[in-house]
Write an enzyme that holds these catalytic residues in place. Sequence first.
Site, PDB file in Angstrom:
ATOM      1  N   GLU A 123      41.884  67.050  63.029  1.00  0.00           N
ATOM      2  CA  GLU A 123      43.151  66.163  62.380  1.00  0.00           C
ATOM      3  C   GLU A 123      43.754  66.913  60.766  1.00  0.00           C
ATOM      4  O   GLU A 123      44.570  66.819  60.142  1.00  0.00           O
ATOM      5  CB  GLU A 123      41.982  65.319  61.206  1.00  0.00           C
ATOM      6  CG  GLU A 123      41.666  64.286  62.368  1.00  0.00           C
ATOM      7  CD  GLU A 123      42.837  63.533  62.897  1.00  0.00           C
ATOM      8  OE1 GLU A 123      44.449  64.099  62.759  1.00  0.00           O
ATOM      9  OE2 GLU A 123      42.225  62.688  64.240  1.00  0.00           O
ATOM     10  N   HIS A 146      39.157  61.566  55.495  1.00  0.00           N
ATOM     11  CA  HIS A 146      39.476  60.285  56.676  1.00  0.00           C
ATOM     12  C   HIS A 146      37.950  60.032  57.249  1.00  0.00           C
ATOM     13  O   HIS A 146      37.194  61.040  57.108  1.00  0.00           O
ATOM     14  CB  HIS A 146      40.208  61.088  57.427  1.00  0.00           C
ATOM     15  CG  HIS A 146      39.908  60.540  59.139  1.00  0.00           C
ATOM     16  ND1 HIS A 146      40.296  59.366  59.124  1.00  0.00           N
ATOM     17  CD2 HIS A 146      39.686  60.871  60.116  1.00  0.00           C
ATOM     18  CE1 HIS A 146      39.905  58.416  60.323  1.00  0.00           C
ATOM     19  NE2 HIS A 146      39.144  59.209  61.098  1.00  0.00           N
ATOM     20  N   HIS A 148      36.134  56.407  59.333  1.00  0.00           N
ATOM     21  CA  HIS A 148      35.672  55.478  60.097  1.00  0.00           C
ATOM     22  C   HIS A 148      34.519  54.661  59.376  1.00  0.00           C
ATOM     23  O   HIS A 148      33.541  53.880  60.021  1.00  0.00           O
ATOM     24  CB  HIS A 148      34.672  55.853  60.996  1.00  0.00           C
ATOM     25  CG  HIS A 148      35.370  56.579  61.736  1.00  0.00           C
ATOM     26  ND1 HIS A 148      35.259  57.707  63.176  1.00  0.00           N
ATOM     27  CD2 HIS A 148      36.849  57.280  61.483  1.00  0.00           C
ATOM     28  CE1 HIS A 148      35.645  58.417  63.668  1.00  0.00           C
ATOM     29  NE2 HIS A 148      36.615  58.616  63.040  1.00  0.00           N
TER      30      HIS A 148
HETATM   31 ZN   LIG Z   1      38.409  59.777  62.727  1.00  0.00          ZN
END
Ligand SMILES: [Zn+2]
Length: 272
Positions: A123, A146, A148
Site C-alpha cells: 500500500e 491502515h 482491518h
Molecule cells: Zn488491508
Amino acid sequence: MNDFFQENKKVAKVIHEVADLANYLWQKGWAERNAGNISVNLSDIIEDVDLDLDNYPKFELAQPYPALGNKFFFVTGTGKRMRDLAQNPMKNACIIKLNKKADSYHIISMKKRNLYNFRPTSELPTHLLVHNQLVESGSTKRAVVHTHPNELVAMTQIPKFQNAETLNKTLWGMHPEAFVFVPRGVFMVPYILPGSHKIADATVVGFEQGHEVVIWEKHGAFAIGDTVSDAFDMIDILSKSARIWFMAKQSGFEPEGLNEEQLLELKDAFLK
Ligand SMILES: [Zn+2]
C-alpha cells in the site's frame, strides 16, 4: 546505519511506538497474517545523515510525490506480520529516503546484501500520496495507519452503511465520544483493488477534505495522526461505536442512537 537509528533517540521512540501499535493491532484481531501497514514521516527528526546512497538498494516509484523530495519514512514491510513486527521492527519494517525528485527511493536501514526479498508495504502508493498531501497542506500529522477493524469492516458489508452520511450518523449516535473525537466523521471509499494507485487517489480525497479516517468498503480503515497512537485512537473510538451497534442488534433491538437534537448539541459544543 542500523546503529545510527538505534542511537537516535527520537527515531528509536517512533520505532518503539510502531512496534507497540503492531502488538495492539494483533491483539485486537485487526491484523490477521500480514494485514495492516504503517508509515511515519521521520524527516523532522532525521536531518543530517551522511549517506552513500550507492550502498543502499534503490527502487523506482510509478509516479513522483512532489512534496516528498529527500524525505525519510519508517514503513512496514510487505507480507510481514504485525505480530512479528512487534517483536522485531527493524526486520519487518524499513526506513526509506526518497530522492530529490521524489520519483525513487532507497531503503537505508538495510544494506544491499541483507535485503533478500524485503520490500515496503504494497500500500506504499496510498501512504506516500497521503504523506504528500499532509506535507503540502502544512499538517502536523506524521503517521498513517491502515488496519482491518472487524466491526467497522462488517458495517460496510451492509448496503445502507456504504454511504458516509448514514454511517457517520450511526457511529456518532452509538456513543457521544465518537463525535467528540471524530467530529468530521469518516470518508467512504467504495471497493477498489487494494495496493492500486486508484485506491490511493480515492483515499487522499478524504484527507484533502479534512477527514482523519477513511474507510475502505469491505476492507479496512486508513487513519492519520500526529503519532501512530493518535491515528489508532481514531479507528479505535469508531470501532467501539460499531461494536455497540452490533451488540444492540444481536440482543434483538434496533439501536436508537442519538437524536437530531442531541447531535446538534454535540456539534455546537465540539465542532470548531
Ligand atoms: Zn488491508
